[in-house]
Scaffold this motif. Structure first.
Motif, PDB file in Angstrom:
ATOM      1  N   ARG A  52       0.851  -1.225   0.288  1.00 32.42           N
ATOM      2  CA  ARG A  52      -0.117   0.200   0.306  1.00 32.42           C
ATOM      3  C   ARG A  52       0.545   1.226   0.102  1.00 32.42           C
ATOM      4  O   ARG A  52       0.644   1.926  -0.887  1.00 32.42           O
ATOM      5  CB  ARG A  52      -0.931  -0.303   1.283  1.00 32.42           C
ATOM      6  CG  ARG A  52      -2.245   1.544   1.768  1.00 32.42           C
ATOM      7  CD  ARG A  52      -3.091   0.966   2.349  1.00 32.42           C
ATOM      8  NE  ARG A  52      -3.654   2.051   2.362  1.00 32.42           N
ATOM      9  CZ  ARG A  52      -5.100   1.801   2.190  1.00 32.42           C
ATOM     10  NH1 ARG A  52      -5.194   0.587   1.255  1.00 32.42           N
ATOM     11  NH2 ARG A  52      -5.761   2.895   2.134  1.00 32.42           N
ATOM     12  N   ASP A  53       2.101   1.557   0.646  1.00 33.17           N
ATOM     13  CA  ASP A  53       2.738   2.288   0.442  1.00 33.17           C
ATOM     14  C   ASP A  53       3.570   2.438  -0.296  1.00 33.17           C
ATOM     15  O   ASP A  53       3.914   4.003  -1.002  1.00 33.17           O
ATOM     16  CB  ASP A  53       3.757   2.321   1.861  1.00 33.17           C
ATOM     17  CG  ASP A  53       3.488   2.586   3.953  1.00 33.17           C
ATOM     18  OD1 ASP A  53       2.141   2.635   3.564  1.00 33.17           O
ATOM     19  OD2 ASP A  53       3.995   1.398   4.495  1.00 33.17           O
ATOM     20  N   GLU A  54       3.737   1.267  -1.009  1.00 30.33           N
ATOM     21  CA  GLU A  54       4.824   1.725  -2.062  1.00 30.33           C
ATOM     22  C   GLU A  54       3.902   2.466  -3.475  1.00 30.33           C
ATOM     23  O   GLU A  54       3.896   2.513  -4.717  1.00 30.33           O
ATOM     24  CB  GLU A  54       5.092   0.105  -3.032  1.00 30.33           C
ATOM     25  CG  GLU A  54       6.402  -0.538  -2.190  1.00 30.33           C
ATOM     26  CD  GLU A  54       6.993  -1.299  -2.316  1.00 30.33           C
ATOM     27  OE1 GLU A  54       5.766  -2.082  -3.199  1.00 30.33           O
ATOM     28  OE2 GLU A  54       7.215  -2.144  -1.849  1.00 30.33           O
ATOM     29  N   ILE A  55       2.237   1.396  -3.316  1.00 25.28           N
ATOM     30  CA  ILE A  55       1.115   2.185  -4.491  1.00 25.28           C
ATOM     31  C   ILE A  55       1.007   3.590  -4.402  1.00 25.28           C
ATOM     32  O   ILE A  55       1.168   4.671  -5.117  1.00 25.28           O
ATOM     33  CB  ILE A  55      -0.050   1.781  -3.741  1.00 25.28           C
ATOM     34  CG1 ILE A  55       0.321   0.219  -4.352  1.00 25.28           C
ATOM     35  CG2 ILE A  55      -1.157   2.269  -4.882  1.00 25.28           C
ATOM     36  CD1 ILE A  55      -1.087  -1.003  -4.413  1.00 25.28           C
ATOM     37  N   GLN A  56       0.981   3.955  -2.721  1.00 24.78           N
ATOM     38  CA  GLN A  56       0.662   5.124  -2.646  1.00 24.78           C
ATOM     39  C   GLN A  56       1.911   6.402  -3.636  1.00 24.78           C
ATOM     40  O   GLN A  56       1.896   8.136  -3.751  1.00 24.78           O
ATOM     41  CB  GLN A  56       0.901   5.748  -1.345  1.00 24.78           C
ATOM     42  CG  GLN A  56      -0.846   5.034  -1.025  1.00 24.78           C
ATOM     43  CD  GLN A  56      -1.912   6.217  -0.996  1.00 24.78           C
ATOM     44  OE1 GLN A  56      -1.850   7.005  -1.503  1.00 24.78           O
ATOM     45  NE2 GLN A  56      -2.771   4.729  -1.384  1.00 24.78           N
ATOM     46  N   ALA A  57       3.622   5.578  -2.418  1.00 25.49           N
ATOM     47  CA  ALA A  57       4.090   6.240  -3.592  1.00 25.49           C
ATOM     48  C   ALA A  57       4.396   6.878  -5.069  1.00 25.49           C
ATOM     49  O   ALA A  57       4.531   7.835  -5.582  1.00 25.49           O
ATOM     50  CB  ALA A  57       5.810   5.860  -2.648  1.00 25.49           C
ATOM     51  N   GLU A  58       3.956   5.535  -5.077  1.00 18.97           N
ATOM     52  CA  GLU A  58       3.867   5.831  -7.686  1.00 18.97           C
ATOM     53  C   GLU A  58       2.513   6.369  -7.846  1.00 18.97           C
ATOM     54  O   GLU A  58       3.275   7.011  -8.611  1.00 18.97           O
ATOM     55  CB  GLU A  58       4.554   3.902  -8.033  1.00 18.97           C
ATOM     56  CG  GLU A  58       4.449   4.282  -8.509  1.00 18.97           C
ATOM     57  CD  GLU A  58       5.668   4.715  -9.675  1.00 18.97           C
ATOM     58  OE1 GLU A  58       4.584   4.510 -10.582  1.00 18.97           O
ATOM     59  OE2 GLU A  58       6.318   4.004  -9.049  1.00 18.97           O
ATOM     60  N   LEU A  59       1.781   6.791  -6.236  1.00 25.42           N
ATOM     61  CA  LEU A  59       1.175   7.351  -7.283  1.00 25.42           C
ATOM     62  C   LEU A  59       1.118   8.925  -7.289  1.00 25.42           C
ATOM     63  O   LEU A  59       1.343  10.066  -8.043  1.00 25.42           O
ATOM     64  CB  LEU A  59      -0.214   7.491  -6.335  1.00 25.42           C
ATOM     65  CG  LEU A  59      -1.096   6.112  -7.148  1.00 25.42           C
ATOM     66  CD1 LEU A  59      -2.663   6.033  -6.288  1.00 25.42           C
ATOM     67  CD2 LEU A  59      -1.315   6.362  -8.316  1.00 25.42           C
ATOM     68  N   GLU A  60       1.815   9.023  -6.143  1.00 22.25           N
ATOM     69  CA  GLU A  60       2.613  10.729  -5.715  1.00 22.25           C
ATOM     70  C   GLU A  60       3.527  11.562  -6.883  1.00 22.25           C
ATOM     71  O   GLU A  60       3.775  12.402  -6.960  1.00 22.25           O
ATOM     72  CB  GLU A  60       2.768  10.681  -4.336  1.00 22.25           C
ATOM     73  CG  GLU A  60       3.550  12.018  -4.062  1.00 22.25           C
ATOM     74  CD  GLU A  60       2.673  13.072  -4.105  1.00 22.25           C
ATOM     75  OE1 GLU A  60       2.687  14.197  -4.203  1.00 22.25           O
ATOM     76  OE2 GLU A  60       1.111  12.928  -3.446  1.00 22.25           O
ATOM     77  N   ARG A  61       4.362  10.232  -6.663  1.00 22.10           N
ATOM     78  CA  ARG A  61       5.664  10.332  -8.023  1.00 22.10           C
ATOM     79  C   ARG A  61       5.144  10.971  -9.583  1.00 22.10           C
ATOM     80  O   ARG A  61       5.240  11.865 -10.089  1.00 22.10           O
ATOM     81  CB  ARG A  61       6.699   9.306  -8.504  1.00 22.10           C
ATOM     82  CG  ARG A  61       7.698   9.585  -9.116  1.00 22.10           C
ATOM     83  CD  ARG A  61       8.746   8.200  -9.065  1.00 22.10           C
ATOM     84  NE  ARG A  61       7.575   7.511  -9.972  1.00 22.10           N
ATOM     85  CZ  ARG A  61       7.677   7.706 -11.508  1.00 22.10           C
ATOM     86  NH1 ARG A  61       8.518   8.701 -11.847  1.00 22.10           N
ATOM     87  NH2 ARG A  61       7.076   6.321 -11.822  1.00 22.10           N
ATOM     88  N   LEU A  62       4.093   9.692  -9.730  1.00 26.19           N
ATOM     89  CA  LEU A  62       3.431   9.956 -10.940  1.00 26.19           C
ATOM     90  C   LEU A  62       2.465  11.728 -11.102  1.00 26.19           C
ATOM     91  O   LEU A  62       2.033  12.211 -12.007  1.00 26.19           O
ATOM     92  CB  LEU A  62       2.398   9.584 -11.162  1.00 26.19           C
ATOM     93  CG  LEU A  62       2.907   7.384 -11.687  1.00 26.19           C
ATOM     94  CD1 LEU A  62       1.449   6.568 -11.775  1.00 26.19           C
ATOM     95  CD2 LEU A  62       3.353   7.605 -12.648  1.00 26.19           C
ATOM     96  N   ARG A  63       1.673  11.572 -10.038  1.00 28.07           N
ATOM     97  CA  ARG A  63       0.926  13.223  -9.936  1.00 28.07           C
ATOM     98  C   ARG A  63       2.112  14.217  -9.872  1.00 28.07           C
ATOM     99  O   ARG A  63       2.072  15.193 -10.461  1.00 28.07           O
ATOM    100  CB  ARG A  63       0.345  13.294  -8.623  1.00 28.07           C
ATOM    101  CG  ARG A  63      -0.256  14.261  -8.325  1.00 28.07           C
ATOM    102  CD  ARG A  63      -1.242  14.338  -6.634  1.00 28.07           C
ATOM    103  NE  ARG A  63      -2.335  13.247  -7.012  1.00 28.07           N
ATOM    104  CZ  ARG A  63      -1.986  12.711  -6.000  1.00 28.07           C
ATOM    105  NH1 ARG A  63      -1.042  12.632  -4.099  1.00 28.07           N
ATOM    106  NH2 ARG A  63      -2.634  11.431  -5.580  1.00 28.07           N
ATOM    107  N   GLN A  64       3.342  14.206  -9.084  1.00 27.17           N
ATOM    108  CA  GLN A  64       4.019  15.151  -9.134  1.00 27.17           C
ATOM    109  C   GLN A  64       4.636  15.510 -10.880  1.00 27.17           C
ATOM    110  O   GLN A  64       5.463  16.425 -11.325  1.00 27.17           O
ATOM    111  CB  GLN A  64       5.466  14.905  -8.337  1.00 27.17           C
ATOM    112  CG  GLN A  64       5.175  14.957  -7.038  1.00 27.17           C
ATOM    113  CD  GLN A  64       4.615  16.189  -6.316  1.00 27.17           C
ATOM    114  OE1 GLN A  64       5.278  17.803  -7.102  1.00 27.17           O
ATOM    115  NE2 GLN A  64       3.661  16.042  -5.676  1.00 27.17           N
ATOM    116  N   LYS A  65       4.784  14.298 -11.012  1.00 25.40           N
ATOM    117  CA  LYS A  65       5.440  14.390 -12.485  1.00 25.40           C
ATOM    118  C   LYS A  65       4.495  15.052 -13.534  1.00 25.40           C
ATOM    119  O   LYS A  65       4.760  15.622 -14.477  1.00 25.40           O
ATOM    120  CB  LYS A  65       5.427  12.653 -13.312  1.00 25.40           C
ATOM    121  CG  LYS A  65       6.396  12.977 -14.584  1.00 25.40           C
ATOM    122  CD  LYS A  65       6.128  11.226 -14.816  1.00 25.40           C
ATOM    123  CE  LYS A  65       6.741  11.206 -17.138  1.00 25.40           C
ATOM    124  NZ  LYS A  65       7.377   9.986 -16.817  1.00 25.40           N
TER     125      LYS A  65
END
Length: 103
Positions: A52-65
């Motif tokens: 779950r934490d990895e998914i949230q981190a990946e979503l945040e990375r995609l949002r920032q990009k």
């Protein structure tokens, strides 16, 4: 014409020839037809987040990009609009100067 032995031989050839070809080309495929380093190594491939934490981190990375690309696009649009306005002002100034010369 040829007899029973010829027919048995022909039948054996018809059956064994494809099997022999498949056996010859089907063995040691990894050694014969492999290209070294064709596939990427596991550390070079994409890793799908499962926690779950990895998914949230990946979503945040995609949002920032996405936001970064959006800001760049908007900045480029603003620069283009500013250049267009400058060109229009220069054209207006040139027209005014020509009208003043003509008078």
């Amino acid at each position: 014409m040829g007899g029973l032995n010829l027919e048995v031989f022909k039948f054996g050839m018809y059956v064994m020839f494809p099997i022999g070809i498949m056996y010859y080309f089907g063995t040691n495929l990894d050694e014969r037809f492999s290209v070294p380093e064709f596939w990427p190594k596991p550390e070079q491939t994409n890793k799908i987040p499962t926690d779950r934490d990895e998914i949230q981190a990946e979503l945040e990375r995609l949002r920032q990009k996405r936001l970064y690309v959006r800001d760049r696009r908007l900045a480029a649009g603003a620069q283009a609009q500013a250049r267009e306005q400058q060109l229009q002002q220069q054209q207006q100034q040139q027209q005014q100067q020509q009208q003043q010369r003509d008078e």
